[in-house]
Enzyme design. Structure first.
Site, PDB file in Angstrom:
ATOM      1  N   SER A  11      26.894  11.902  10.939  1.00  0.00           N
ATOM      2  CA  SER A  11      27.755  12.480  11.964  1.00  0.00           C
ATOM      3  C   SER A  11      29.178  11.984  11.790  1.00  0.00           C
ATOM      4  O   SER A  11      29.460  11.112  10.966  1.00  0.00           O
ATOM      5  CB  SER A  11      27.254  12.105  13.368  1.00  0.00           C
ATOM      6  OG  SER A  11      27.359  10.710  13.576  1.00  0.00           O
ATOM      7  N   ILE A  13      32.854  10.770  11.242  1.00  0.00           N
ATOM      8  CA  ILE A  13      33.693  10.541  10.071  1.00  0.00           C
ATOM      9  C   ILE A  13      32.859  10.588   8.789  1.00  0.00           C
ATOM     10  O   ILE A  13      33.273  11.174   7.786  1.00  0.00           O
ATOM     11  CB  ILE A  13      34.410   9.180  10.190  1.00  0.00           C
ATOM     12  CG1 ILE A  13      35.369   9.185  11.381  1.00  0.00           C
ATOM     13  CG2 ILE A  13      35.179   8.863   8.914  1.00  0.00           C
ATOM     14  CD1 ILE A  13      35.955   7.815  11.692  1.00  0.00           C
ATOM     15  N   ARG A  33      20.202   6.856   9.933  1.00  0.00           N
ATOM     16  CA  ARG A  33      18.911   6.594  10.565  1.00  0.00           C
ATOM     17  C   ARG A  33      18.122   7.859  10.882  1.00  0.00           C
ATOM     18  O   ARG A  33      16.910   7.799  11.056  1.00  0.00           O
ATOM     19  CB  ARG A  33      19.131   5.793  11.856  1.00  0.00           C
ATOM     20  CG  ARG A  33      19.639   4.379  11.603  1.00  0.00           C
ATOM     21  CD  ARG A  33      19.903   3.640  12.903  1.00  0.00           C
ATOM     22  NE  ARG A  33      20.305   2.266  12.673  1.00  0.00           N
ATOM     23  CZ  ARG A  33      20.674   1.417  13.620  1.00  0.00           C
ATOM     24  NH1 ARG A  33      20.694   1.830  14.885  1.00  0.00           N
ATOM     25  NH2 ARG A  33      21.023   0.192  13.326  1.00  0.00           N
ATOM     26  N   ASP A  53      18.412   2.118   7.303  1.00  0.00           N
ATOM     27  CA  ASP A  53      19.177   1.286   8.224  1.00  0.00           C
ATOM     28  C   ASP A  53      20.018   0.311   7.399  1.00  0.00           C
ATOM     29  O   ASP A  53      19.472  -0.481   6.620  1.00  0.00           O
ATOM     30  CB  ASP A  53      18.195   0.532   9.122  1.00  0.00           C
ATOM     31  CG  ASP A  53      18.866  -0.293  10.202  1.00  0.00           C
ATOM     32  OD1 ASP A  53      20.082  -0.567  10.076  1.00  0.00           O
ATOM     33  OD2 ASP A  53      18.181  -0.672  11.166  1.00  0.00           O
ATOM     34  N   VAL A  54      21.338   0.327   7.580  1.00  0.00           N
ATOM     35  CA  VAL A  54      22.203  -0.534   6.762  1.00  0.00           C
ATOM     36  C   VAL A  54      22.041  -2.014   7.106  1.00  0.00           C
ATOM     37  O   VAL A  54      22.537  -2.866   6.374  1.00  0.00           O
ATOM     38  CB  VAL A  54      23.692  -0.145   6.892  1.00  0.00           C
ATOM     39  CG1 VAL A  54      23.948   1.222   6.302  1.00  0.00           C
ATOM     40  CG2 VAL A  54      24.170  -0.265   8.331  1.00  0.00           C
ATOM     41  N   ASN A  74      30.505   3.303   5.825  1.00  0.00           N
ATOM     42  CA  ASN A  74      31.036   3.948   7.021  1.00  0.00           C
ATOM     43  C   ASN A  74      30.211   3.680   8.268  1.00  0.00           C
ATOM     44  O   ASN A  74      30.714   3.834   9.380  1.00  0.00           O
ATOM     45  CB  ASN A  74      31.131   5.457   6.776  1.00  0.00           C
ATOM     46  CG  ASN A  74      31.409   6.231   8.041  1.00  0.00           C
ATOM     47  OD1 ASN A  74      32.518   6.245   8.558  1.00  0.00           O
ATOM     48  ND2 ASN A  74      30.368   6.885   8.582  1.00  0.00           N
ATOM     49  N   TYR A 137      33.048  -5.510  18.734  1.00  0.00           N
ATOM     50  CA  TYR A 137      33.488  -4.543  17.719  1.00  0.00           C
ATOM     51  C   TYR A 137      34.725  -5.049  16.982  1.00  0.00           C
ATOM     52  O   TYR A 137      34.808  -4.987  15.757  1.00  0.00           O
ATOM     53  CB  TYR A 137      33.772  -3.207  18.404  1.00  0.00           C
ATOM     54  CG  TYR A 137      34.144  -2.073  17.482  1.00  0.00           C
ATOM     55  CD1 TYR A 137      33.178  -1.448  16.704  1.00  0.00           C
ATOM     56  CD2 TYR A 137      35.456  -1.606  17.411  1.00  0.00           C
ATOM     57  CE1 TYR A 137      33.507  -0.383  15.877  1.00  0.00           C
ATOM     58  CE2 TYR A 137      35.790  -0.547  16.583  1.00  0.00           C
ATOM     59  CZ  TYR A 137      34.813   0.053  15.824  1.00  0.00           C
ATOM     60  OH  TYR A 137      35.158   1.103  15.000  1.00  0.00           O
ATOM     61  N   LYS A 141      35.043  -5.866  13.019  1.00  0.00           N
ATOM     62  CA  LYS A 141      35.996  -5.145  12.165  1.00  0.00           C
ATOM     63  C   LYS A 141      37.029  -6.087  11.553  1.00  0.00           C
ATOM     64  O   LYS A 141      37.477  -5.864  10.423  1.00  0.00           O
ATOM     65  CB  LYS A 141      36.674  -4.027  12.965  1.00  0.00           C
ATOM     66  CG  LYS A 141      35.739  -2.888  13.353  1.00  0.00           C
ATOM     67  CD  LYS A 141      35.139  -2.206  12.132  1.00  0.00           C
ATOM     68  CE  LYS A 141      34.328  -0.973  12.520  1.00  0.00           C
ATOM     69  NZ  LYS A 141      33.751  -0.284  11.328  1.00  0.00           N
TER      70      LYS A 141
END
Length: 239
Positions: A11, A13, A33, A53-54, A74, A137, A141
């Site tokens: 989904s 980006i 997923r 799953d990353v 991503n 978050y 990041k």
């Protein structure tokens, strides 16, 4: 034909990036997923779909049955809450997906990535500045950007580059969730919530997915061979 991997390709980006590479004739693999979301991204383009799953070392390893020329890490998630109300589970999930997932993806990619390879992390303006109610978050990041800058030095002699794309709020389902949260928190309309979210952007609007795609396309290209360890802000001048 380049082999390209995009994680979080189901989904937003990731979907836009994957479709851009596929439409340019690259052999694209997408992971995520949900198999149904991956199929929707593909839309008959012939991508390779790899549910996974990353945050799982085994799942990430399974993606790399052959070397990739371009790897776009991503996959991401966010929880919007003040730090004092952030549960350990929400904190750990955010770190696992947004930071550890990039680590696992890049580590596996480097085992066999050829010279000229491109590692691209989808970071955020949250890699470059703080934001209230997004501590987990933002921490993740910031970690991604630190890893990118360090890894860029490690891989340069292999003629591989590692860079980060740092968008502001992008008009995706993830941003829709943020807008709804703001609207509910302050009991305001969706329109008012959107205006609050973009008020720090000089252009006063969300970023379009294709504007992020253009940055990824540049970093993945041969002309970006001397761009390494860079945080490319796509934010209308916000950062």
């Amino acid at each position: 034909m380049r082999r390209v991997l995009v994680t979080g390709g189901g989904s937003g980006i990731g979907r836009a990036i994957a479709r851009d590479f596929a439409d340019a004739g690259d052999a694209v693999t997408i992971s995520g997923r949900r198999q149904d979301a991956l199929r929707e991204t593909d839309g008959g383009r012939g991508m390779t779909l790899r549910p996974g799953d990353v945050t799982s070392e085994a799942d990430v390893r399974a993606l790399f049955d052959a070397p990739f020329d371009v790897v776009v890490a991503n996959a991401g998630s966010a929880v919007v809450t003040p730090l004092a109300k952030t549960s350990l589970a929400d904190w750990q999930t955010t770190i696992d997906v947004c930071l550890t997932g990039v680590f696992l993806t890049f580590r596996e990619a480097l085992r066999d990535m050829p010279a000229g390879g491109r590692l691209i992390a989808m970071a955020s303006t949250s890699s470059l500045q703080g934001s209230a109610n997004l501590s987990a978050y933002v921490a993740a990041k910031h970690g991604v950007l630190g890893m990118v800058r360090s890894l860029a030095i490690e891989v340069a002699r292999r003629e591989i580059t590692c860079n980060a794309v740092c968008p502001g709020f992008v008009d995706t389902p993830m941003a829709d969730g943020a807008v709804r949260n703001v609207a509910a928190r302050y009991d305001i309309s969706v329109e008012e919530a959107t205006a609050r979210i973009v008020e720090d952007n000089p252009l006063k609007r969300m970023i379009r997915p294709d504007e992020v795609v253009a940055a990824v396309r540049f970093l993945a290209g041969a002309e970006a061979g001397m761009v390494n360890g860079h945080a490319l802000s796509v934010s209308g001048g916000e950062v």
